[in-house]
Design a protein around this motif. Structure first.
Motif, PDB file in Angstrom:
ATOM      1  N   ALA A   1      24.581  35.566  11.211  1.00 46.34           N
ATOM      2  CA  ALA A   1      25.717  36.458  11.447  1.00 46.34           C
ATOM      3  C   ALA A   1      26.486  35.865  12.631  1.00 46.34           C
ATOM      4  CB  ALA A   1      25.249  37.867  11.734  1.00 46.34           C
ATOM      5  N   VAL A   2      27.726  35.503  12.376  1.00 46.48           N
ATOM      6  CA  VAL A   2      28.527  34.766  13.357  1.00 46.48           C
ATOM      7  C   VAL A   2      29.792  35.551  13.682  1.00 46.48           C
ATOM      8  CG1 VAL A   2      29.657  32.556  13.819  1.00 46.48           C
ATOM      9  CG2 VAL A   2      27.653  32.626  12.330  1.00 46.48           C
ATOM     10  N   SER A   3      30.122  35.610  14.966  1.00 46.31           N
ATOM     11  CA  SER A   3      31.352  36.284  15.385  1.00 46.31           C
ATOM     12  C   SER A   3      32.383  35.236  15.815  1.00 46.31           C
ATOM     13  CB  SER A   3      31.076  37.244  16.541  1.00 46.31           C
ATOM     14  OG  SER A   3      30.655  36.523  17.681  1.00 46.31           O
ATOM     15  N   PHE A   4      33.631  35.553  15.540  1.00 44.33           N
ATOM     16  CA  PHE A   4      34.750  34.674  15.888  1.00 44.33           C
ATOM     17  C   PHE A   4      35.762  35.491  16.682  1.00 44.33           C
ATOM     18  CE2 PHE A   4      32.927  33.373  11.877  1.00 44.33           C
ATOM     19  CZ  PHE A   4      32.726  32.023  12.047  1.00 44.33           C
ATOM     20  N   ILE A   5      36.165  34.988  17.837  1.00 41.34           N
ATOM     21  CA  ILE A   5      37.182  35.637  18.657  1.00 41.34           C
ATOM     22  C   ILE A   5      38.459  34.800  18.591  1.00 41.34           C
ATOM     23  CG2 ILE A   5      37.830  36.462  20.964  1.00 41.34           C
ATOM     24  CD1 ILE A   5      35.387  37.921  19.924  1.00 41.34           C
ATOM     25  N   PHE A   6      39.537  35.455  18.175  1.00 44.05           N
ATOM     26  CA  PHE A   6      40.849  34.812  18.070  1.00 44.05           C
ATOM     27  C   PHE A   6      41.792  35.417  19.101  1.00 44.05           C
ATOM     28  CE2 PHE A   6      38.951  34.734  13.857  1.00 44.05           C
ATOM     29  CZ  PHE A   6      39.174  33.440  13.440  1.00 44.05           C
ATOM     30  N   ARG A   7      42.670  34.580  19.654  1.00 44.88           N
ATOM     31  CA  ARG A   7      43.685  35.078  20.581  1.00 44.88           C
ATOM     32  C   ARG A   7      44.865  34.110  20.606  1.00 44.88           C
ATOM     33  NH1 ARG A   7      41.266  34.871  25.554  1.00 44.88           N
ATOM     34  NH2 ARG A   7      42.483  33.086  26.169  1.00 44.88           N
ATOM     35  N   ASP A   8      46.038  34.683  20.670  1.00 44.92           N
ATOM     36  CA  ASP A   8      47.258  33.899  20.848  1.00 44.92           C
ATOM     37  C   ASP A   8      47.893  34.385  22.140  1.00 44.92           C
ATOM     38  OD1 ASP A   8      49.855  32.807  20.826  1.00 44.92           O
ATOM     39  OD2 ASP A   8      49.877  32.770  18.637  1.00 44.92           O
ATOM     40  N   ASP A   9      48.081  33.480  23.082  1.00 40.20           N
ATOM     41  CA  ASP A   9      48.620  33.858  24.391  1.00 40.20           C
ATOM     42  C   ASP A   9      50.107  34.158  24.368  1.00 40.20           C
ATOM     43  OD1 ASP A   9      46.106  33.577  25.545  1.00 40.20           O
ATOM     44  OD2 ASP A   9      46.426  31.458  25.997  1.00 40.20           O
ATOM     45  N   GLU A  10      50.780  33.856  23.258  1.00 35.21           N
ATOM     46  CA  GLU A  10      52.218  34.027  23.208  1.00 35.21           C
ATOM     47  C   GLU A  10      52.700  35.172  22.327  1.00 35.21           C
ATOM     48  OE1 GLU A  10      54.103  30.286  22.480  1.00 35.21           O
ATOM     49  OE2 GLU A  10      52.841  29.272  23.941  1.00 35.21           O
ATOM     50  N   LYS A  11      51.842  35.637  21.402  1.00 35.94           N
ATOM     51  CA  LYS A  11      52.272  36.735  20.535  1.00 35.94           C
ATOM     52  C   LYS A  11      51.063  37.529  20.039  1.00 35.94           C
ATOM     53  CE  LYS A  11      52.484  34.052  16.277  1.00 35.94           C
ATOM     54  NZ  LYS A  11      52.657  32.646  16.324  1.00 35.94           N
ATOM     55  N   THR A  12      51.329  38.702  19.517  1.00 38.98           N
ATOM     56  CA  THR A  12      50.280  39.560  18.973  1.00 38.98           C
ATOM     57  C   THR A  12      49.842  39.016  17.619  1.00 38.98           C
ATOM     58  OG1 THR A  12      51.246  41.475  20.071  1.00 38.98           O
ATOM     59  CG2 THR A  12      49.734  41.916  18.254  1.00 38.98           C
ATOM     60  N   LEU A  13      48.546  38.965  17.416  1.00 36.05           N
ATOM     61  CA  LEU A  13      48.025  38.498  16.136  1.00 36.05           C
ATOM     62  C   LEU A  13      48.075  39.610  15.093  1.00 36.05           C
ATOM     63  CD1 LEU A  13      44.903  36.508  17.359  1.00 36.05           C
ATOM     64  CD2 LEU A  13      47.033  35.584  16.467  1.00 36.05           C
ATOM     65  N   THR A  14      48.431  39.245  13.884  1.00 35.83           N
ATOM     66  CA  THR A  14      48.454  40.212  12.781  1.00 35.83           C
ATOM     67  C   THR A  14      47.241  39.977  11.879  1.00 35.83           C
ATOM     68  OG1 THR A  14      49.701  38.742  11.322  1.00 35.83           O
ATOM     69  CG2 THR A  14      50.994  40.210  12.776  1.00 35.83           C
TER      70      THR A  14
ATOM     71  N   ILE B   1      32.316  22.935  13.374  1.00 35.22           N
ATOM     72  CA  ILE B   1      33.223  23.034  12.222  1.00 35.22           C
ATOM     73  C   ILE B   1      34.313  24.068  12.501  1.00 35.22           C
ATOM     74  CG2 ILE B   1      33.400  23.768   9.801  1.00 35.22           C
ATOM     75  CD1 ILE B   1      30.481  22.632   9.488  1.00 35.22           C
ATOM     76  N   ALA B   2      33.928  25.200  13.081  1.00 30.96           N
ATOM     77  CA  ALA B   2      34.891  26.271  13.365  1.00 30.96           C
ATOM     78  C   ALA B   2      35.992  25.788  14.309  1.00 30.96           C
ATOM     79  CB  ALA B   2      34.173  27.484  13.951  1.00 30.96           C
ATOM     80  N   PHE B   3      35.615  25.146  15.412  1.00 31.72           N
ATOM     81  CA  PHE B   3      36.623  24.699  16.374  1.00 31.72           C
ATOM     82  C   PHE B   3      37.451  23.528  15.842  1.00 31.72           C
ATOM     83  CE2 PHE B   3      34.126  27.052  19.630  1.00 31.72           C
ATOM     84  CZ  PHE B   3      35.171  27.820  20.116  1.00 31.72           C
ATOM     85  N   LYS B   4      36.869  22.710  14.989  1.00 31.70           N
ATOM     86  CA  LYS B   4      37.609  21.608  14.371  1.00 31.70           C
ATOM     87  C   LYS B   4      38.643  22.158  13.377  1.00 31.70           C
ATOM     88  CE  LYS B   4      35.532  19.220  11.230  1.00 31.70           C
ATOM     89  NZ  LYS B   4      34.602  18.347  10.509  1.00 31.70           N
ATOM     90  N   THR B   5      38.286  23.237  12.685  1.00 32.04           N
ATOM     91  CA  THR B   5      39.138  23.819  11.652  1.00 32.04           C
ATOM     92  C   THR B   5      40.249  24.688  12.224  1.00 32.04           C
ATOM     93  OG1 THR B   5      37.257  23.841  10.139  1.00 32.04           O
ATOM     94  CG2 THR B   5      39.110  25.269   9.570  1.00 32.04           C
ATOM     95  N   GLU B   6      39.948  25.447  13.249  1.00 33.59           N
ATOM     96  CA  GLU B   6      40.886  26.444  13.780  1.00 33.59           C
ATOM     97  C   GLU B   6      41.109  26.208  15.275  1.00 33.59           C
ATOM     98  OE1 GLU B   6      43.603  28.853  13.090  1.00 33.59           O
ATOM     99  OE2 GLU B   6      42.328  28.320  11.413  1.00 33.59           O
ATOM    100  N   ARG B   7      41.810  25.146  15.590  1.00 34.16           N
ATOM    101  CA  ARG B   7      41.995  24.720  16.985  1.00 34.16           C
ATOM    102  C   ARG B   7      42.865  25.654  17.825  1.00 34.16           C
ATOM    103  NH1 ARG B   7      42.965  19.452  14.319  1.00 34.16           N
ATOM    104  NH2 ARG B   7      41.022  18.322  14.506  1.00 34.16           N
ATOM    105  N   ASN B   8      43.903  26.227  17.227  1.00 34.97           N
ATOM    106  CA  ASN B   8      44.909  26.929  18.021  1.00 34.97           C
ATOM    107  C   ASN B   8      44.523  28.341  18.449  1.00 34.97           C
ATOM    108  OD1 ASN B   8      46.618  24.706  17.841  1.00 34.97           O
ATOM    109  ND2 ASN B   8      47.466  25.411  15.915  1.00 34.97           N
ATOM    110  N   LEU B   9      43.963  29.120  17.550  1.00 33.76           N
ATOM    111  CA  LEU B   9      43.724  30.537  17.842  1.00 33.76           C
ATOM    112  C   LEU B   9      42.279  30.878  18.200  1.00 33.76           C
ATOM    113  CD1 LEU B   9      45.854  32.136  14.978  1.00 33.76           C
ATOM    114  CD2 LEU B   9      46.528  31.685  17.338  1.00 33.76           C
ATOM    115  N   LEU B  10      41.336  30.072  17.756  1.00 37.69           N
ATOM    116  CA  LEU B  10      39.923  30.385  17.971  1.00 37.69           C
ATOM    117  C   LEU B  10      39.541  30.156  19.428  1.00 37.69           C
ATOM    118  CD1 LEU B  10      37.347  31.282  16.499  1.00 37.69           C
ATOM    119  CD2 LEU B  10      36.832  28.863  16.127  1.00 37.69           C
ATOM    120  N   ARG B  11      38.991  31.178  20.045  1.00 39.01           N
ATOM    121  CA  ARG B  11      38.599  31.093  21.452  1.00 39.01           C
ATOM    122  C   ARG B  11      37.087  31.052  21.638  1.00 39.01           C
ATOM    123  NH1 ARG B  11      43.155  29.791  21.681  1.00 39.01           N
ATOM    124  NH2 ARG B  11      44.826  30.835  22.768  1.00 39.01           N
TER     125      ARG B  11
END
Length: 90
Positions: free
Chosen positions: A53-66, A22-32
């Motif tokens: 208890a679930v951890s989520f790692i987000f990253r954008d290769d083109e800009k800093t995440l806010t 569900i997580a990867f289906k919902t948040e395709r672009n930033l979720l790593r």
């Protein structure tokens, strides 16, 4: 990369694999990455429920995440978990 954690109260028949899917289906672009770092059953939780208890790692290769971008992503994830597996925040 930014890490955010959620403690989800779910039915016992829900698997971590479903949460991950569900997580990867919902948040395709930033979720790593999606990881499970604690499972709790017992005191203060209904017999047919468990807490993940679930951890989520987000990253954008083109800009800093806010914080605003991450908060929006987390809200989308929580809404998807509530809708698809009847999860709630613990």
């Amino acid at each position: 990369a930014v890490r955010r954690d959620l403690a989800l109260l779910i039915n016992k028949d829900v698997s971590f694999g479903q949460i991950r899917e569900i997580a990867f289906k919902t948040e395709r672009n930033l979720l790593r990455s999606v990881g499970l770092f604690d499972v709790y059953e017992g005191k203060n939780i209904d017999a047919n429920k468990k807490s993940y208890a679930v951890s989520f790692i987000f990253r954008d290769d083109e800009k800093t995440l806010t914080d605003k971008i991450i908060d929006k992503s987390m809200k989308r994830l929580l809404t998807a978990f509530e809708k698809e597996i009847n999860a709630s925040i613990r």
